[in-house]
Design a protein around this motif. Sequence first.
Motif, short mmCIF file in Angstrom:
data_model
loop_
_atom_site.label_atom_id
_atom_site.label_comp_id
_atom_site.label_asym_id
_atom_site.label_seq_id
_atom_site.Cartn_x
_atom_site.Cartn_y
_atom_site.Cartn_z
N HIS A 193 35.97 36.44 61.93
CA HIS A 193 36.85 36.80 63.04
C HIS A 193 38.30 36.88 62.54
O HIS A 193 39.18 36.13 62.97
CB HIS A 193 36.73 35.78 64.18
CG HIS A 193 35.40 35.83 64.84
ND1 HIS A 193 35.01 34.94 65.83
CD2 HIS A 193 34.33 36.66 64.68
CE1 HIS A 193 33.78 35.23 66.22
NE2 HIS A 193 33.36 36.27 65.53
N VAL A 194 38.52 37.79 61.60
CA VAL A 194 39.84 38.03 61.01
C VAL A 194 40.11 39.53 61.11
O VAL A 194 39.19 40.33 61.31
CB VAL A 194 39.89 37.55 59.55
CG1 VAL A 194 39.75 36.04 59.47
CG2 VAL A 194 38.82 38.23 58.70
N PRO A 195 41.39 39.94 60.99
CA PRO A 195 41.75 41.35 61.20
C PRO A 195 40.93 42.34 60.38
O PRO A 195 40.50 43.38 60.91
CB PRO A 195 43.22 41.39 60.79
CG PRO A 195 43.71 40.02 61.09
CD PRO A 195 42.58 39.10 60.77
N MET A 196 40.69 42.05 59.12
CA MET A 196 39.96 42.99 58.26
C MET A 196 38.59 43.32 58.84
O MET A 196 38.18 44.49 58.90
CB MET A 196 39.79 42.39 56.86
CG MET A 196 38.90 43.20 55.94
SD MET A 196 38.68 42.37 54.35
CE MET A 196 37.45 43.45 53.59
N TYR A 197 37.88 42.30 59.31
CA TYR A 197 36.52 42.50 59.81
C TYR A 197 36.51 43.01 61.25
O TYR A 197 35.55 43.66 61.67
CB TYR A 197 35.71 41.22 59.66
CG TYR A 197 35.50 40.88 58.21
CD1 TYR A 197 34.71 41.68 57.39
CD2 TYR A 197 36.14 39.79 57.63
CE1 TYR A 197 34.54 41.40 56.05
CE2 TYR A 197 35.98 39.49 56.28
CZ TYR A 197 35.18 40.31 55.50
OH TYR A 197 35.02 40.04 54.16
N LEU A 198 37.58 42.75 62.01
CA LEU A 198 37.70 43.35 63.33
C LEU A 198 37.77 44.88 63.19
O LEU A 198 37.07 45.62 63.90
CB LEU A 198 38.96 42.84 64.03
CG LEU A 198 39.38 43.59 65.30
CD1 LEU A 198 38.32 43.45 66.39
CD2 LEU A 198 40.72 43.09 65.81
N TYR B 242 47.01 46.62 52.56
CA TYR B 242 48.35 46.55 51.96
C TYR B 242 49.03 45.22 52.31
O TYR B 242 49.58 44.54 51.44
CB TYR B 242 49.20 47.73 52.45
CG TYR B 242 50.68 47.52 52.30
CD1 TYR B 242 51.28 47.57 51.04
CD2 TYR B 242 51.48 47.25 53.42
CE1 TYR B 242 52.65 47.37 50.91
CE2 TYR B 242 52.84 47.05 53.29
CZ TYR B 242 53.42 47.10 52.03
OH TYR B 242 54.76 46.88 51.90
N VAL B 243 48.98 44.84 53.58
CA VAL B 243 49.60 43.58 54.01
C VAL B 243 48.90 42.39 53.35
O VAL B 243 49.55 41.45 52.87
CB VAL B 243 49.55 43.44 55.55
CG1 VAL B 243 50.07 42.07 55.98
CG2 VAL B 243 50.38 44.54 56.20
N ALA B 244 47.56 42.42 53.30
CA ALA B 244 46.79 41.30 52.74
C ALA B 244 47.10 41.07 51.26
O ALA B 244 47.16 39.93 50.80
CB ALA B 244 45.30 41.54 52.94
N ILE B 245 47.31 42.14 50.53
CA ILE B 245 47.48 42.03 49.08
C ILE B 245 48.96 41.94 48.68
O ILE B 245 49.33 41.17 47.79
CB ILE B 245 46.80 43.22 48.37
CG1 ILE B 245 45.28 43.11 48.56
CG2 ILE B 245 47.14 43.25 46.88
CD1 ILE B 245 44.51 44.33 48.11
N LEU C 147 51.92 39.60 60.55
CA LEU C 147 51.95 41.06 60.63
C LEU C 147 50.65 41.64 61.19
O LEU C 147 50.65 42.71 61.79
CB LEU C 147 52.22 41.66 59.25
CG LEU C 147 53.60 41.34 58.65
CD1 LEU C 147 53.69 41.85 57.22
CD2 LEU C 147 54.70 41.94 59.49
N MET C 148 49.53 40.91 60.98
CA MET C 148 48.23 41.40 61.46
C MET C 148 47.64 40.43 62.50
O MET C 148 46.44 40.17 62.52
CB MET C 148 47.26 41.55 60.28
CG MET C 148 47.61 42.69 59.33
SD MET C 148 47.62 44.32 60.10
CE MET C 148 45.89 44.47 60.56
#
Length: 309
Positions: A56-61, A123-126, A135-136
């Motif tokens: 339940h994190v932005p990437m997987y949403l 981009y934000v994650a890395i 930001l996310m």
Amino acid sequence: MELWNSTLGSGFILMGILKDSDSPELLCATVTALYIVALTSNGLLLLVITVDARLHVPMYLLLGQLSLMDLLFTTVVSPKALVDFLRQENTISFGGCALQMFLALTLGGAEDLLLAFMAYDRYVAICHPLNYMVLMRPRVCWLMVATSWILASLSALVYTVYTMNYPFCKARTIKHLLCEIPPLLKLACADTSKYELMVYVMGVTFLMPPLAAILASYSLILFTVLHMSSNEGRKKALLTCSSHLTVVGMFYGAATFMYILPSSFHNPKQDNIISVFYTIVTPALNPLIYSLRNKEVMGALRKVIGKSM
């Protein structure tokens, strides 16, 4: 040519790739298998992302939304094509054609925008990991999702209404797998050159900014990754991004061919192959590309399967 009245129950005849193939039975079996793979893989990925709290994190949403779009996209096209082939009946009503066009354009446009937002997420994650959850944050993620769906549906509605308002000739055979703008305009009994130019300009406008954003995001990501001191961190970042870039390449390659290349580059056979690729093949491959190379997803999948057994 005589015009036919679409309001009296007339429709179109879809002559897709299954009719033109030298081995239609084999192709039908292949399309069926790909559709089953698409349903199963996207369905499982959605289930895993929903039930596993660790995902339940932005990437997987965003990944879950991509799976939903792929599942719906292939369902708009594949079942009808298969049923029509088995029943030897290829008709589609005027309203059914308009609905199929609207749904296909909505889902394709939404995926176009979503892939750009997914690139920004990476981009934000890395590049800004310490500010990632700011930001996310969830509100931003849902705004991205809503923007993708709303802009795509509004654009699709305009295209569909404008296209279906053309007068069509009595020869109503669409040499294509589904109702799309380029093959449908070939049946119009009116000058469509200005509209075709508008479709081209809008296609460039709708496709190029997200693609430019994706390329910019990954250029910055590559610059950051190359300066990482940790080999493990560099490998993980490149693995995650390579999956996304594979999906981007498949989607934008097909979309560019259909909606940006001039009509002189199109022929029914090529268009049918491309349409099969982005409506049937890509939705089946996308979840496999992401999940098979993602340890977190595979771990969550094994956990869900283990609980159900």
